[in-house]
Write an enzyme that holds these catalytic residues in place. Structure first.
Site, PDB file in Angstrom:
ATOM      1  N   MET A  30       0.850  -1.199   0.000  1.00 45.51           N
ATOM      2  CA  MET A  30       0.000   0.000   0.000  1.00 45.51           C
ATOM      3  C   MET A  30       0.886   1.250   0.000  1.00 45.51           C
ATOM      4  O   MET A  30       0.450   2.331   0.390  1.00 45.51           O
ATOM      5  CB  MET A  30      -0.927  -0.008   1.212  1.00 45.51           C
ATOM      6  CG  MET A  30      -1.876  -1.212   1.187  1.00 45.51           C
ATOM      7  SD  MET A  30      -3.409  -0.934   2.066  1.00 45.51           S
ATOM      8  CE  MET A  30      -2.817  -0.640   3.703  1.00 45.51           C
ATOM      9  N   GLY A  31       2.147   1.092  -0.416  1.00 44.37           N
ATOM     10  CA  GLY A  31       3.047   2.242  -0.487  1.00 44.37           C
ATOM     11  C   GLY A  31       3.592   2.620   0.877  1.00 44.37           C
ATOM     12  O   GLY A  31       3.555   1.816   1.814  1.00 44.37           O
ATOM     13  N   ALA A  32       4.106   3.876   0.987  1.00 45.56           N
ATOM     14  CA  ALA A  32       4.826   4.323   2.184  1.00 45.56           C
ATOM     15  C   ALA A  32       5.880   3.271   2.528  1.00 45.56           C
ATOM     16  O   ALA A  32       5.931   2.739   3.634  1.00 45.56           O
ATOM     17  CB  ALA A  32       3.867   4.577   3.349  1.00 45.56           C
ATOM     18  N   LEU A  33       6.703   3.006   1.535  1.00 43.06           N
ATOM     19  CA  LEU A  33       7.599   1.850   1.603  1.00 43.06           C
ATOM     20  C   LEU A  33       8.739   2.055   2.596  1.00 43.06           C
ATOM     21  O   LEU A  33       9.224   3.165   2.787  1.00 43.06           O
ATOM     22  CB  LEU A  33       8.175   1.569   0.215  1.00 43.06           C
ATOM     23  CG  LEU A  33       7.151   1.272  -0.883  1.00 43.06           C
ATOM     24  CD1 LEU A  33       7.867   0.923  -2.185  1.00 43.06           C
ATOM     25  CD2 LEU A  33       6.199   0.156  -0.488  1.00 43.06           C
ATOM     26  N   HIS A  37       9.414  -3.710   3.122  1.00 42.61           N
ATOM     27  CA  HIS A  37       8.897  -3.945   1.765  1.00 42.61           C
ATOM     28  C   HIS A  37      10.051  -4.290   0.816  1.00 42.61           C
ATOM     29  O   HIS A  37       9.934  -5.175  -0.023  1.00 42.61           O
ATOM     30  CB  HIS A  37       8.218  -2.680   1.217  1.00 42.61           C
ATOM     31  CG  HIS A  37       6.993  -2.253   1.967  1.00 42.61           C
ATOM     32  ND1 HIS A  37       6.942  -1.116   2.726  1.00 42.61           N
ATOM     33  CD2 HIS A  37       5.768  -2.829   2.065  1.00 42.61           C
ATOM     34  CE1 HIS A  37       5.740  -0.988   3.256  1.00 42.61           C
ATOM     35  NE2 HIS A  37       4.999  -2.011   2.879  1.00 42.61           N
ATOM     36  N   ASP A 152       2.581  -8.943   9.391  1.00 41.64           N
ATOM     37  CA  ASP A 152       1.126  -9.131   9.327  1.00 41.64           C
ATOM     38  C   ASP A 152       0.838 -10.634   9.352  1.00 41.64           C
ATOM     39  O   ASP A 152       0.412 -11.216   8.354  1.00 41.64           O
ATOM     40  CB  ASP A 152       0.574  -8.471   8.071  1.00 41.64           C
ATOM     41  CG  ASP A 152       0.776  -6.968   8.102  1.00 41.64           C
ATOM     42  OD1 ASP A 152       0.237  -6.314   8.997  1.00 41.64           O
ATOM     43  OD2 ASP A 152       1.519  -6.451   7.243  1.00 41.64           O
ATOM     44  N   ARG A 191       2.895   2.785   9.251  1.00 41.13           N
ATOM     45  CA  ARG A 191       2.212   3.612  10.249  1.00 41.13           C
ATOM     46  C   ARG A 191       3.179   4.254  11.247  1.00 41.13           C
ATOM     47  O   ARG A 191       2.806   5.202  11.927  1.00 41.13           O
ATOM     48  CB  ARG A 191       1.154   2.796  10.996  1.00 41.13           C
ATOM     49  CG  ARG A 191      -0.085   2.516  10.145  1.00 41.13           C
ATOM     50  CD  ARG A 191      -1.166   1.829  10.936  1.00 41.13           C
ATOM     51  NE  ARG A 191      -2.363   1.606  10.130  1.00 41.13           N
ATOM     52  CZ  ARG A 191      -2.545   0.600   9.290  1.00 41.13           C
ATOM     53  NH1 ARG A 191      -1.586  -0.309   9.123  1.00 41.13           N
ATOM     54  NH2 ARG A 191      -3.662   0.467   8.599  1.00 41.13           N
TER      55      ARG A 191
END
Ligand code: PAF
Length: 284
Positions: A30-33, A37, A152, A191
């Site tokens: 979802m990006g904001a790598l 990632h 996750d 986050r």
């Protein structure tokens, strides 16, 4: 790096590559790598001739609209990082490209108890939303290998279940890559960008508490240990949704441990507005 915005174009191009014998690895995001990632990209590059990543902030998986609004977006930097990591293809679809006519309400995946425990219990509808988008992305990319982050933990189980439900078990292999941590133990997460300086200093307490469970794990009744861990999180100014010890392969909570079963400790807790999750295998 090739950039695709249209599903049909990406699907068509990948089909041509497969016809030439190329293998496809896929790391959806979802990006904001962050480096977590990028470790998925690295793992995919080792195993496949073509590595595809996607950036799509999936509205269907946010149970809290405020979380969706505040989800960090750092697209330019993400593209730069993917280029540097040697990612071959980026899929960057719009919402209407993924959900023409909106995210359907009538689509349901039978995830069983995975949907009602832990994250499923506290984030109602979240895993159905994850399945909706991952089903579409896998339909488009049709990778041989899928790379997911262990951070996750429950999501990895849900997506493995989705692949089973869709009958794709023999064509898509799921690789779960280890959680990457900051020097102080905080699990890397998009986050984390939302934490204030004071919250950021506090945040590694969630990992320390999982470590406390690992250090103090003993055969027999686990309830007193779990209670102490919950109290520790609260004392560290977290508002926990849960901290649990569960069977590592089923995620079923364990209260009485036979000393042999493989266990994972999982936690989700708020630091003011920001909800953090983490997990730790207790007896690898
Ligand atoms: O883990 C994530 O970033 C997302 O849940 C995923 C798997 C990309 C689906 O939107």
């Amino acid at each position: 790096m090739r950039l695709f915005k249209k599903s049909a174009d990406l699907h068509h191009w990948l089909k041509q590559q497969k016809a030439k014998g190329k293998t496809i690895g896929f790391a959806p995001t979802m990006g904001a790598l962050h480096n977590g990632h990028l470790s998925l990209i690295e793992a995919s590059k080792k195993d496949n001739s073509i590595t595809v990543s996607s950036i799509f902030v999936n509205p269907a998986q946010f149970n809290d609209p405020k979380d969706f609004e505040k989800y960090p977006i750092t697209l330019e930097k993400d593209i730069e990082l993917l280029e540097l990591a040697g990612c071959n293809v980026l899929f960057l679809p719009s919402v209407s490209e993924i959900y023409p006519g909106g995210a359907p309400d009538n689509e349901h995946y039978n995830l069983g108890y995975l949907e009602t425990i832990l994250e499923g219990k506290y984030r109602s509808g979240h895993f159905q939303g994850v399945c909706k988008v991952v089903k579409r992305l896998l339909d488009i990319v049709q990778p041989g290998n899928l790379y997911l982050g262990q951070k996750d933990y429950q999501q990895c189980m849900v997506i493995t279940k989705l692949i089973e439900l869709m009958g794709w078990k023999d064509s898509i292999k799921v690789s779960v890559c280890p959680t990457l941590r900051e020097a102080d133990g905080l699990a890397m997460s998009s986050r984390n960008m939302r934490l204030t300086k004071a919250e950021r200093e506090n945040a590694p307490a969630i990992y320390r508490t999982l470590g406390f469970l690992k250090t103090n794990l003993e055969k027999g009744n686990l309830l007193p240990l779990k209670r102490k861990a919950l109290e520790k999180l609260i004392a560290e100014r977290f508002k926990p949704d849960y901290i649990e010890i569960a069977d590592a392969s089923t995620l079923q909570p364990i209260d009485e441990w036979n000393g042999k079963q493989k266990l994972v400790a999982v936690a989700a807790a708020f630091l003011n507005e920001v909800r953090l999750i983490d997990n730790l295998l207790l007896n690898e």
